[in-house]
Motif scaffolding. Sequence first.
Motif, mmCIF file in Angstrom:
data_model
loop_
_atom_site.group_PDB
_atom_site.id
_atom_site.type_symbol
_atom_site.label_atom_id
_atom_site.label_comp_id
_atom_site.label_asym_id
_atom_site.label_seq_id
_atom_site.Cartn_x
_atom_site.Cartn_y
_atom_site.Cartn_z
ATOM 1 N N SER B 69 48.419 49.735 40.371
ATOM 2 C CA SER B 69 48.133 48.426 40.954
ATOM 3 C C SER B 69 48.377 47.327 39.924
ATOM 4 O O SER B 69 48.192 47.514 38.729
ATOM 5 C CB SER B 69 46.685 48.418 41.422
ATOM 6 O OG SER B 69 46.201 47.105 41.449
ATOM 7 N N VAL B 70 48.805 46.191 40.409
ATOM 8 C CA VAL B 70 49.058 45.051 39.547
ATOM 9 C C VAL B 70 47.731 44.299 39.375
ATOM 10 O O VAL B 70 46.886 44.328 40.259
ATOM 11 C CB VAL B 70 50.162 44.170 40.177
ATOM 12 C CG1 VAL B 70 49.669 43.404 41.378
ATOM 13 C CG2 VAL B 70 50.769 43.241 39.165
ATOM 14 N N ASP B 71 47.492 43.680 38.208
ATOM 15 C CA ASP B 71 46.219 42.966 38.046
ATOM 16 C C ASP B 71 46.290 41.556 38.648
ATOM 17 O O ASP B 71 47.349 41.071 39.012
ATOM 18 C CB ASP B 71 45.779 42.950 36.571
ATOM 19 C CG ASP B 71 46.750 42.199 35.686
ATOM 20 O OD1 ASP B 71 47.004 41.022 35.956
ATOM 21 O OD2 ASP B 71 47.265 42.802 34.724
ATOM 22 N N ARG B 137 50.445 44.677 46.267
ATOM 23 C CA ARG B 137 49.422 44.809 45.250
ATOM 24 C C ARG B 137 49.621 46.082 44.433
ATOM 25 O O ARG B 137 49.262 46.147 43.276
ATOM 26 C CB ARG B 137 48.025 44.834 45.879
ATOM 27 C CG ARG B 137 47.670 43.585 46.626
ATOM 28 C CD ARG B 137 47.597 42.385 45.712
ATOM 29 N NE ARG B 137 46.733 42.599 44.577
ATOM 30 C CZ ARG B 137 45.467 42.254 44.527
ATOM 31 N NH1 ARG B 137 44.890 41.686 45.555
ATOM 32 N NH2 ARG B 137 44.758 42.463 43.453
#
Lengths: 104, 154
Positions: B69-71, B137
């Motif tokens: 997942s991307v922050d 996401r």
Amino acid sequence: MEITNIETIPGKNIVKHLGMVQGNTVRAKHIGRDFMAGLKNIVGGELVGYTELLNESREEATQRMISQAQAIGANAVVNVRFSTSSVTAGAAELFVYGTAVLVE
Amino acid sequence: MDQLINLGIFLSLVLIGYIFGRMAERRHFKSIREREANLADILTFSERKIPTDFDNCRGQLVSGAVVVSVDYFKMVSAGLRNLVGGRVSAYESLLERARREAQLRMKEEARRLGAKAVFNVRLETSAISQGQNNQTRSVEVYAYGTALIAPANG
């Protein structure tokens, strides 16, 4: 049951091609683990719950493909391909297909 | 007042995402590099044809998967990047991490089986969850291939 994603089973001769076999499963992703995933989305990094969920689903799809292959008398599946597609919002389909063969 | 609170929440999420996201990414890249060095003796090929060197080997499908997942900070910065266009480096590193990790997991499975090489390696990427504005996401990368196992190893 031997499975490869190349055209042959190394070290064995293919005696007969029995046609394509396939297995699929559709999984919703937003159950239970969604809350933790939501938190993880702030800081980023691996979503372990989802990795496991998708691995289990893919395993199940593969099992369905294998039982289809067994039903038509195959003992190996070659040229296996996996694909993932999102069907609706929040659900993914995992699909696996290959050619059922009979090896010596 | 309400808007001020919302702005405060937004900014702290961005800050938390930036600090922890960077830390997590550095740690992850460090572990990727170490494990890649450890598994360097297992060769991977994207070609289908197996050279005759591996003639007496047994083949078995191996695979590795990861969802990354991307922050929050990167998601916001990628959103801003959308306005002007150009390289979205936030997602570049996300995909690189995911690909290298998935291949490492595949190689780890090959190592457990005692394989020397993995042929016909395929990488598949799919977007998993969608946030607001349909922004991705997290991504899943699935790596798979045929591991060639020497007969001595079973």
